[in-house]
Design a protein around this motif. Structure first.
Motif, PDB file in Angstrom:
ATOM      1  N   ILE A  28       8.549   8.168  -5.916  1.00  0.00           N
ATOM      2  CA  ILE A  28       7.009   7.933  -6.437  1.00  0.00           C
ATOM      3  C   ILE A  28       6.107   7.072  -5.759  1.00  0.00           C
ATOM      4  O   ILE A  28       6.633   6.157  -5.524  1.00  0.00           O
ATOM      5  N   GLY A  31       1.156   1.986  -5.697  1.00  0.00           N
ATOM      6  CA  GLY A  31       0.356   1.267  -4.792  1.00  0.00           C
ATOM      7  C   GLY A  31       0.823   1.183  -3.494  1.00  0.00           C
ATOM      8  O   GLY A  31       0.187   0.882  -2.419  1.00  0.00           O
ATOM      9  N   THR A  33       2.759  -1.184  -2.431  1.00  0.00           N
ATOM     10  CA  THR A  33       3.008  -2.447  -1.732  1.00  0.00           C
ATOM     11  C   THR A  33       4.620  -2.906  -1.649  1.00  0.00           C
ATOM     12  O   THR A  33       4.859  -3.413  -0.707  1.00  0.00           O
ATOM     13  N   THR A 109       0.261  -1.760  -8.935  1.00  0.00           N
ATOM     14  CA  THR A 109       0.111  -1.026 -10.007  1.00  0.00           C
ATOM     15  C   THR A 109       1.246  -1.737 -11.165  1.00  0.00           C
ATOM     16  O   THR A 109       2.283  -2.199 -10.643  1.00  0.00           O
ATOM     17  N   THR A 164       8.066 -10.746 -12.161  1.00  0.00           N
ATOM     18  CA  THR A 164       7.447 -11.928 -12.713  1.00  0.00           C
ATOM     19  C   THR A 164       6.767 -11.591 -14.000  1.00  0.00           C
ATOM     20  O   THR A 164       6.434 -12.349 -14.740  1.00  0.00           O
TER      21      THR A 164
HETATM   22  C1  LIG Z   1       4.683 -10.384  -0.733  1.00  0.00           C
HETATM   23  C2  LIG Z   1       4.932  -9.907  -1.888  1.00  0.00           C
HETATM   24  C3  LIG Z   1       4.985 -10.841  -3.050  1.00  0.00           C
HETATM   25  C4  LIG Z   1       5.208 -10.308  -4.407  1.00  0.00           C
HETATM   26  N1  LIG Z   1       5.184 -11.301  -5.447  1.00  0.00           N
HETATM   27  C5  LIG Z   1       5.183 -10.832  -6.479  1.00  0.00           C
HETATM   28  C6  LIG Z   1       5.468 -11.753  -7.612  1.00  0.00           C
HETATM   29  O1  LIG Z   1       5.172 -13.024  -7.687  1.00  0.00           O
HETATM   30  N2  LIG Z   1       5.699 -10.995  -8.866  1.00  0.00           N
HETATM   31  C7  LIG Z   1       5.797  -9.573  -9.167  1.00  0.00           C
HETATM   32  O2  LIG Z   1       6.199  -9.515 -10.217  1.00  0.00           O
HETATM   33  N3  LIG Z   1       5.875  -9.051  -7.993  1.00  0.00           N
HETATM   34  C8  LIG Z   1       5.511  -9.426  -6.974  1.00  0.00           C
HETATM   35  N4  LIG Z   1       5.552  -8.564  -6.075  1.00  0.00           N
HETATM   36  C9  LIG Z   1       5.767  -7.118  -6.110  1.00  0.00           C
HETATM   37  C10 LIG Z   1       4.470  -6.462  -6.507  1.00  0.00           C
HETATM   38  O3  LIG Z   1       4.083  -6.882  -7.619  1.00  0.00           O
HETATM   39  C11 LIG Z   1       5.002  -4.875  -6.436  1.00  0.00           C
HETATM   40  O4  LIG Z   1       5.181  -4.461  -5.012  1.00  0.00           O
HETATM   41  C12 LIG Z   1       4.161  -3.954  -6.964  1.00  0.00           C
HETATM   42  O5  LIG Z   1       3.825  -4.301  -8.310  1.00  0.00           O
HETATM   43  C13 LIG Z   1       4.756  -2.595  -6.754  1.00  0.00           C
HETATM   44  O6  LIG Z   1       3.552  -1.753  -7.415  1.00  0.00           O
HETATM   45  P1  LIG Z   1       3.109  -0.698  -6.434  1.00  0.00           P
HETATM   46  O7  LIG Z   1       2.157   0.226  -7.287  1.00  0.00           O
HETATM   47  O8  LIG Z   1       2.536  -1.055  -5.129  1.00  0.00           O
HETATM   48  O9  LIG Z   1       4.450   0.240  -6.183  1.00  0.00           O
HETATM   49  P2  LIG Z   1       4.923   1.131  -5.098  1.00  0.00           P
HETATM   50  O10 LIG Z   1       5.074   0.324  -3.907  1.00  0.00           O
HETATM   51  O11 LIG Z   1       4.194   2.586  -4.897  1.00  0.00           O
HETATM   52  O12 LIG Z   1       6.347   1.556  -6.056  1.00  0.00           O
HETATM   53  C14 LIG Z   1       7.208   0.623  -6.272  1.00  0.00           C
HETATM   54  C15 LIG Z   1       8.663   1.435  -6.817  1.00  0.00           C
HETATM   55  O13 LIG Z   1       8.224   1.665  -8.033  1.00  0.00           O
HETATM   56  C16 LIG Z   1       8.360   3.328  -7.997  1.00  0.00           C
HETATM   57  N5  LIG Z   1       7.269   3.659  -8.939  1.00  0.00           N
HETATM   58  C17 LIG Z   1       5.941   3.168  -8.785  1.00  0.00           C
HETATM   59  N6  LIG Z   1       5.150   3.710  -9.919  1.00  0.00           N
HETATM   60  C18 LIG Z   1       5.983   4.349 -10.648  1.00  0.00           C
HETATM   61  C19 LIG Z   1       5.725   5.043 -11.896  1.00  0.00           C
HETATM   62  N7  LIG Z   1       4.623   5.062 -12.473  1.00  0.00           N
HETATM   63  N8  LIG Z   1       6.894   5.589 -12.528  1.00  0.00           N
HETATM   64  C20 LIG Z   1       8.197   5.617 -12.025  1.00  0.00           C
HETATM   65  N9  LIG Z   1       8.453   4.746 -10.866  1.00  0.00           N
HETATM   66  C21 LIG Z   1       7.329   4.391 -10.113  1.00  0.00           C
HETATM   67  C22 LIG Z   1       8.273   3.608  -6.618  1.00  0.00           C
HETATM   68  O14 LIG Z   1       8.982   4.916  -6.455  1.00  0.00           O
HETATM   69  C23 LIG Z   1       8.917   2.547  -5.954  1.00  0.00           C
HETATM   70  O15 LIG Z   1      10.293   2.736  -5.871  1.00  0.00           O
HETATM   71  C24 LIG Z   1       5.076  -9.120  -4.539  1.00  0.00           C
HETATM   72  C25 LIG Z   1       5.225  -8.130  -3.398  1.00  0.00           C
HETATM   73  C26 LIG Z   1       4.803  -8.649  -2.216  1.00  0.00           C
HETATM   74  C27 LIG Z   1       5.034  -7.538  -0.816  1.00  0.00           C
END
Ligand SMILES: Cc1cc2nc3c(=O)[nH]c(=O)nc-3n(C[C@H](O)[C@H](O)[C@H](O)COP(=O)(O)OP(=O)(O)OC[C@H]3O[C@@H](n4cnc5c(N)ncnc54)[C@H](O)[C@@H]3O)c2cc1C
Lengths: 328, 790
Positions: A28, A31, A33, A109, A164
Motif C-alpha cells: 500500500i 505518503g 515517506t 499519513t 513515536t
Molecule cells: C527522516 C525520518 C524521520 C522520522 N521521524 C519520525 C518520528 O520521529 N516519529 C514517528 O513516528 N515517525 C517518524 N518517521 C516516520 C514517518 O512518520 C513515517 O514514514 C510516515 O508516517 C509514514 O507514512 P506515509 O503515509 O508516508 O506511509 P508510506 O511510506 O506510504 O507507507 C508506510 C508503510 O505503511 C503501509 N501503509 C501505509 N498506509 C497504510 C494503510 N492505510 N493501511 C495499511 N498499510 C498502510 C505501507 O504499505 C508501508 O509499508 C520518520 C521518517 C523519516 C523518513
C-alpha cells in the motif's frame, strides 16, 4: 528501478481487491515517506503498488459518539493543526508535532505512521527483519545493538517499534479500524502490534490485503495524559526511549493509569506492572520512580544497550510527573 | 620595485573591513551551480557495483545480462577477478545507461562471485603483545602516512630503520614529487634497503607504528607532585559531504576530455587523471563552479571519477555522470582515523608539566595510520610514547579538516584537564602556567583573557561537579590548538580593461570558505574599487593553476598571487594616467573609485576616465605566489596560528544528554582579509566541532563488516537546535597583521572536541574519555562514580 504495477483505486473495497493475499507481492502506498525509501534501498520489492491516496473516504478528522475519528490518510501536519485534536488530545498533538520534520509531516499519513517499518539498521541495510548471517548467527545479538530492544527481546525479533505517536494513542485508549476483502474489524491499538517469529511475519496484525481506515480515540474525559521522549538531538532525531502515560485521579491519588513505552521493544509496550504500581498512590516523584522501576523490572538489555533501561525509566518517570502536573 | 607589501591600516580600503561574500546572492537565490546540478546534453548516468563484503577476493564477473539490457551504453570492469577487496562498498564494475533507473537495474544484473576472507572492523584496544614490529614499508604504507600528515622526520626514520618492500621506479619518484611528497622522504626511499620478499608477507592487523622517548620519564614521574592517568579517544568519523563526491566526464573529441567534478583541487585533477587514462594532462579540462563540502576528502578524481571517463569513452564520448549515493558517500568517500590512548601525565605542585607517557592506537583503515602529534601543542620535557596502528577493513582514511589534530587535541587536552582537576587548579591557570612549553605562547597569552572575558570564565568556572541543580549539571571547559596555514603555489592573471572593468582568472576553487571574496577584496582594495566590481573567473583548468584547497593554504596563496598581479596592473595604469594629471606615477593613488594625486585628492580622474587612458588593449598582469617562502620577495603569507576555545555545557544527569549552551573561539590567522568571512569560517568550524563532539561516529557491524549507519538518520549531524550561542573573536592589529595572510579553514575545528569534553567533566565531575559524548557513555561514566562512591 525494478518495474512494478501502479494502481490508484478510489474505494477501500477496490483497494482491498487489488492487494495480494500474501506479503511481498503488493504494498500500500500512502505518503510514501517510508515505503519509497524501502523500495529504493531494495528492502521491499513489490510487484504492484496500490496507491490509496485517491480514496477520499480515508481523509480527514471527524468526531462522533465513539470519539475522534482520524482517517488513515490524514497527514501528521493536518493532525498537529487540527483544533479538535489540540484541544481534546493535547499530548497526542504534541507527539505528532515532535515527530520527524515539517517536510515529512506534510507527506506522512497517520495510517502510514502506524504501519511504518522498523528503523533497525540491519533491516534497512537489507539484512532482514530478523537478521542472521549464513551460519545462522543472529546479527543483532552479536553485533551493534545500541538502539535495539530491551524488553520483549527474546528473539528472534530485537528491533524497536518505530512510531513515536502510537504509545500516546494507546494511552488515550485508541482503536484502529481495518477493512479487507472479508469486511471490517476494529482492534484496540495495542493489539495491532505483534512480535514476528519468522521472516514471513510482519510486525502488525494486518492481513496483506487489509487497509487501515481509521484511528478512533475515545473521549479523554477525566484522563490526564502526557507524552515524553528522550532524543539525543534537540529535533529531528529518532528517540532512544518514549513513554506515554494517562492518569485518572481520585482526589490526590491515582485511580487508574495507563503506561505505554515506545522504542524499547518490537511493539509499543504497555506496562501493567507500572500501572499497578501507580494505582492508589499519589502521583509524585517517589511513586513515579517506583512505577518506572516496575516498568523496567523485566528489562533484559543486549550487549550494548543497558543505558536504554535507564533512559526508559526516566521517560516513564517524567511522563508520569508531566501527566500529574498537566491537564488532559 | 613595485610595493607588493600588504598596505598599512591607513592605506587599506577593504582589507580588514567587513565585506559580504560576493557569491551570496547567487547562493541564496539558488542560482549557484554545483557539480550535482550539471546536466549535459545527451548525458548518461553511471552506477557502480560495489562489494558487499568487507574483505574478499573477486572470483568471477559476468556482465552478459547487463550488456543485453536496452538503454545500457557502457560497462567498465574496475577490479578484475583475482583482485582482493579491502572494504565493503569498494568499486567493482561501473555501468552507464540512459537514465539512473536503467543504470541501477544494469548494476543489479551484473553477477559477481566473491570468496569471502576474514575481516576486522574493530578498533578496540589491541590485545597485549599483539603488535608486531613495522616491517619494510610498502608504497601504500608510505602513501597512508603522508595522507595522515605523519611528520616528515618520523617517516624518514621509519624508512631508514625498516627499509621498503618495493623498488621505487623513476616514475614513482616523479609522481611522488608531483604530489608534493617532501624531498627528504623521496631521498630516504631512494637510498633505502629494499626487501622485495616482504611485499608478499601477510601482515598482522597490529603494527608497532611508533616508539618515542625523550628525557627521563621514570625519573620525572618519580619526582612529580601529581600524576593523572586516563583513557581518551576519538572514533572514526566520516566527512559526509552534503554534495556527494562525483563527476561528469565527456570526450569532446577522441583526444580531449571535459570533466565537471566536485573537488577541492581543480588545478590538480587533470594530472591525476592523465596517467590512468593515458592522455596528456593538457588535453583534460576540469571545471567546477561551486562545491557542497569536501573537508579534506575531495583532492583526487577517485576511482569513480576515472570510471566516468572510461565509460564515456566506450559510449562514443557521451557525458557520463556518477555522483555517489548517500550510503557510498559515507562508506567509501572519506573517514577520519580514530585515535585512543592510555595517558599518564605528571606535574609539579604549581602545575608545571614534567612528564607524559602514552600508549595509543587507532585505525585509518587498511593502511593503519600513524600516531597523532601527542602531546599536542605542549612539549613536555620528559616523554615516552608508543603507538599501535590497527590495519582493518573499515574503508579508507582521508584527510579530515586539520588531519590528526582534533584527535591529538582530545587525547592531550583531556589528560591535562584531568591533571589540573587532580591539582585542584582552575584549568585556565593550569594552561597559562604551561604556555612556555608551546611554540606560540605570546599568541595564546593574548587570546586567553579575551576568551575568558567572552565566556565569563571567572564567574562560570567551579571545581568539578559543583554546579548541579536538580538533574542539570553545568560546566565549562577550554582547549587550545595550532595549525600551519602557509599559502600554496598560486598563479593569477589580472586584466584592467579600457572601459574600467577588471577581471581575474585563477584555477582555484571556492570550497565555501569565501575564496572568491578573498580574491576580490585584495584586488579591489588596491584599485580603490568595491569587491563586486571585480569579475572573477575561477574553477577551471583554462585559468592559471592554483593549489588545492587543503591544509588551510588557499587564502595565503590566492591573496598573495592576487596582490602581486594587482599591484603590477595598478602601477601600469598609473603610468598611463600620470601624464594626464601632470604628475609622476608614484604620486598617484587609487581610492574611492578614482585615481587621484596623493598630495591633492582634488586632482583626480574617475576610475572610468582613468582607464580610458589605457588605449585599445587591456593592461594585463600576472602574479605568482611560490610554495617556497624564500622565493617570494616579499613573502606575503606565513605559517603557524594559535587559537583558544571555551565551551559551556548543561548535562542532564538522568539521561546523559549533553547540550552545549555556549561556545567561544578566539583565533589568529595573521592579516585578516575579511573579518566577516573569517568569523563565519570559525562559526562553521564550531558547528562541525559540536557535531563531532556529540554525535558523529562510523559504526561498523562486526559480523558482516559493513557500515551500519551509512545514512543521515543514524549518522547524526548537529541540527540548528543543537547549536547554541557562538562567539568569535579574530585577533588583529599589531603583532598579527604584519605576519601576512595565513589560512583559517582548519584550526578552529581542532579544539571543540576537547573543550566540550572538558566542560562535561567539569559539569558532571567525571571524565567521559571518548567522544562522541553520547547518553550511553555519559551515563556509564556517571554510574562508575556512583558505584565508586557507594
Ligand atoms: C527522516 C525520518 C524521520 C522520522 N521521524 C519520525 C518520528 O520521529 N516519529 C514517528 O513516528 N515517525 C517518524 N518517521 C516516520 C514517518 O512518520 C513515517 O514514514 C510516515 O508516517 C509514514 O507514512 P506515509 O503515509 O508516508 O506511509 P508510506 O511510506 O506510504 O507507507 C508506510 C508503510 O505503511 C503501509 N501503509 C501505509 N498506509 C497504510 C494503510 N492505510 N493501511 C495499511 N498499510 C498502510 C505501507 O504499505 C508501508 O509499508 C520518520 C521518517 C523519516 C523518513
Amino acid at each position: 528501478m525494478r518495474a512494478f504495477d501502479y494502481v490508484s483505486p478510489t474505494s477501500t473495497r477496490q483497494a482491498a481487491n487489488l492487494l495480494s493475499s500474501t506479503w511481498g507481492n503488493t504494498e500500500i502506498l500512502a505518503g510514501g515517506t517510508d515505503l519509497l525509501a524501502l523500495m529504493k534501498e531494495d528492502v521491499v520489492t513489490p510487484k504492484r503498488l496500490v496507491n490509496i491516496k485517491e480514496i477520499a473516504d480515508l481523509r480527514g478528522v471527524k468526531s462522533d459518539s465513539s470519539g475522534l475519528r482520524i482517517g488513515s490518510l490524514t497527514t501528521l501536519a493536518e493532525v498537529a493543526e487540527d483544533a479538535g485534536v489540540r484541544e481534546k488530545y493535547p499530548a497526542f498533538a504534541e507527539a505528532v508535532r515532535e515527530a520527524a520534520s515539517p517536510q515529512i509531516r506534510n507527506m506522512a499519513t497517520v495510517g502510514g505512521n502506524l504501519c511504518q517499518r522498523p528503523r533497525c539498521w540491519y533491516f534497512r541495510n537489507g539484512l532482514g527483519l530478523l537478521p542472521k548471517d549464513e551460519s545462522g548467527k543472529e546479527l543483532v545479538e552479536e553485533g551493534d545493538n545500541r538502539y535495539h530492544a530491551i524488553l520483549g527481546n527474546d528473539g528472534p525479533a530485537r528491533f524497536v517499534s518505530p512510531s513515536t505517536i502510537v504509545p500516546v494513542l494507546i494511552a488515550y485508549g485508541a482503536k484502529v479500524r481495518l477493512e479487507g476483502p472479508k469486511g471490517k474489524r476494529e482492534l484496540p491499538l495495542e493489539k495491532f502490534y505483534v512480535i514476528p517469529k519468522t521472516d514471513r511475519d510482519r510486525e502488525h496484525d494486518l492481513l496483506p490485503n487489509e487497509i487501515v481506515t481509521e484511528v478512533v480515540i475515545p473521549a479523554a474525559n477525566g484522563w490526564k495524559v502526557a507524552h515524553y521522549e528522550i532524543r539525543q538531538k534537540a529535533a529531528f532525531d529518532w528517540p532512544l526511549a518514549v513513554a506515554a502515560v494517562a492518569l485518572k485521579m481520585d482526589g490526590s491519588s491515582v485511580q487508574a493509569a495507563r503506561v505505554v513505552l515506545g522504542h524499547v521493544a518490537p511493539t509499543p509496550w504497555p506496562s501493567p506492572q507500572a500501572e499497578a504500581a501507580l494505582k492508589g498512590q499519589p502521583a509524585n516523584e517517589d511513586s513515579a520512580k517506583k512505577a518506572a522501576d516496575a516498568a523496567l523490572a523485566n528489562a533484559k538489555p543486549l550487549s550494548q544497550n543497558a543505558y536504554k533501561v535507564q533512559l526508559a525509566r526516566v521517560a516513564v518517570k517524567r511522563a508520569i510527573l508531566k501527566a500529574a502536573g498537566g491537564a488532559a | 620595485m613595485p610595493d607588493y607589501q600588504w598596505p598599512d591600516p591607513a592605506h587599506r580600503t577593504l582589507i580588514g573591513k567587513r565585506t559580504p561574500r560576493v557569491d551570496s546572492p547567487e547562493k541564496v537565490s539558488g542560482q549557484a551551480r554545483y557539480t550535482y546540478d550539471v546536466k549535459r546534453p545527451g548525458m548518461l548516468y553511471g552506477k557502480m557495483v560495489r562489494s558487499p563484503y568487507a574483505h574478499c577476493k573477486i572470483v568471477s564477473i559476468d556482465t552478459s545480462a547487463a550488456e543485453k539490457m536496452p538503454g545500457v551504453k557502457a560497462i567498465e570492469i574496475v577490479q578484475k577477478p583475482g583482485a582482493t577487496i579491502p572494504w565493503a562498498g569498494d568499486e567493482v564494475v561501473g555501468v552507464a545507461a540512459i537514465d539512473e533507473a536503467t543504470a541501477e537495474d544494469a548494476a543489479r544484473a551484473i553477477q559477481v562471485k566473491y570468496q569471502k576472507l576474514p575481516h576486522l572492523v574493530s578498533d578496540a584496544e589491541p590485545p597485549a603483545g599483539a603488535a608486531e614490529n613495522q616491517g619494510p614499508l610498502s608504497l601504500d604504507d608510505l602513501g597512508d602516512m603522508l595522507q595522515n600528515q605523519v611528520p616528515e622526520r618520523q617517516i624518514v626514520a621509519l624508512i631508514q630503520e625498516y627499509g621498503i618492500s618495493f623498488k621505487p621506479t623513476e616514475e614513482d619518484i616523479k609522481e611522488a614529487k608531483d604530489e608534493g611528497v617532501p624531498d627528504s622522504v623521496i631521498e630516504a626511499a631512494r637510498n633505502a634497503t629494499v626487501h622485495p620478499e616482504a611485499a608478499n608477507k601477510t601482515k598482522s592487523n597490529y603494527i608497532k607504528a611508533a616508539t618515542q622517548s625523550q628525557g627521563d620519564v621514570d625519573k620525572a614521574f618519580a619526582e612529580a607532585d601529581a600524576a593523572s592517568e586516563g583513557f581518551y579517544g576519538a572514533p572514526v568519523i566520516v566527512h559526509c559531504c552534503m554534495e556527494a563526491h562525483g563527476s561528469t566526464s565527456e570526450w569532446t573529441d577522441p583526444d580531449h576530455l571535459f570533466v565537471h567534478m566536485s573537488t577541492q583541487n581543480v588545478s590538480g585533477i587533470a594530472g591525476q587523471m592523465a596517467e590512468p587514462l593515458k592522455l596528456p594532462a593538457a588535453n583534460i579540462r576540469v571545471h567546477q563552479d561551486h562545491v557542497g563540502g569536501g573537508f579534506g576528502s575531495k583532492f583526487s578524481p577517485d576511482r569513480w571519477g576515472i570510471v566516468t571517463a572510461q565509460l564515456s569513452k566506450k559510449a562514443d564520448g557521451k557525458p557520463v555522470r556518477m555522483m555517489l549515493e548517500r550510503d557510498s558517500e559515507l562508506e567509501v568517500a572519506g573517514a577520519r582515523p580514530s585515535a585512543y590512548a592510555r595517558v599518564k601525565v605528571g606535574a609539579k605542585k604549581d602545575g608545571t608539566l614534567v612528564a607524559w607517557q602514552s600508549h595509543s592506537w587507532g585505525t585509518g583503515g587498511p593502511g593503519g595510520g600513524g600516531m597523532p602529534p601527542i602531546p599536542y601543542c605542549f612539549s613536555i620535557p620528559n616523554q615516552h610514547k608508543e603507538h599501535t596502528a590497527i590495519r582493518n577493513n573499515i574503508g579508507p582514511a582521508r584527510a579530515w579538516r586539520a588531519p590528526n589534530h582534533p584527535q591529538a587535541c582530545v587525547l592531550t587536552m583531556s589528560a591535562l584537564d584531568d591533571l589540573a582537576a587532580k591539582l585542584n587548579m582552575d584549568p585556565y591557570e593550569f594552561f597559562l602556567k604551561n604556555l612556555e612549553l608551546t611554540r606560540l605562547s605570546k599568541i595564546y597569552r593574548d587570546e586567553f583573557p579575551i576568551a575568558a572575558e567572552m565566556m565569563g570564565w571567572k564567574e562560570k568556572w567551579h571545581p568539578r561537579g559543583q554546579n548541579i541543580s536538580g538533574n542539570i549539571a553545568r560546566g565549562v571547559g577550554l582547549s587550545l590548538h595550532t595549525w600551519g596555514g602557509r599559502g600554496h603555489a598560486s598563479d593569477c592573471d589580472l586584466s584592467i580593461h579600457p572601459d574600467g572593468s577588471v577581471d581575474i582568472k585563477m584555477g582555484t576553487q571556492d570550497i565555501g570558505t569565501g575564496t572568491r571574496t578573498c580574491i576580490a577584496v585584495v584586488a579591489a582594495d588596491a584599485l580603490g574599487l568595491q569587491a563586486t566590481d571585480i569579475k572573477l573567473y575561477i574553477g577551471d583548468t583554462l585559468y592559471p593553476p592554483s593549489g588545492g584547497s587543503g591544509g588551510s593554504t588557499t587564502p595565503g596563496g590566492v591573496s598573495s598571487s592576487t596582490r602581486r598581479a594587482v599591484v603590477d596592473a595598478r602601477d601600469a595604469l598609473f603610468a598611463k594616467v600620470a601624464p594626464a594629471l601632470n604628475v609622476q606615477p608614484d604620486d598617484l593613488e587609487a581610492r574611492d573609485g578614482s585615481v587621484r594625486v596623493k598630495s591633492d585628492p582634488s586632482r583626480s580622474l574617475s576610475w572610468k576616465e582613468a582607464c580610458s587612458k589605457i588605449g585599445a588593449t587591456p593592461i594585463t598582469s600576472h602574479g605568482h605566489n611560490d610554495q617556497a617562502a624564500a622565493k617570494n620577495k616579499p613573502d606575503l603569507t606565513n605559517s603557524g596560528v594559535g587559537g583558544v576555545q571555551m565551551a559551556e555545557v548543561a548535562v542532564d544527569t538522568e539521561t546523559g544528554i549533553v547540550k552545549v549552551t555556549k561556545m567561544v573561539a578566539v583565533q589568529d590567522c595573521g592579516l585578516v582579509i575579511d573579518p566577516k568571512m573569517a568569523e563565519s569560517s570559525v562559526l562553521g568550524a564550531l558547528v562541525m566541532g559540536i557535531s563531532y563532539s556529540l554525535f558523529e561516529e562510523k559504526i561498523m557491524d562486526p559480523t558482516t563488516g559493513r557500515m551500519l549507519n551509512a545514512d543521515m538518520e543514524f549518522y547524526r549531524l548537529a541540527g540548528l537546535n543543537d547549536i547554541p550561542e557562538l562567539k568569535v573573536h579574530m585577533m588583529t592589529g599589531p603583532g598579527y597583521d604584519e605576519r601576512g595572510v595565513i589560512g583559517l579553514g582548519e584550526p578552529p575545528v581542532i579544539s571543540s572536541g576537547a573543550a566540550i569534553s572538558n566542560a562535561v567533566a567539569n559539569a558532571i565531575g567525571v571524565r567521559v574519555g571518548v567522544i562522541p559524548l553520547t547518553p550511553a557513555k555519559v551515563l556509564a561514566a556517571l554510574n562508575q562514580t556512583q558505584k565508586a562512591g557507594a
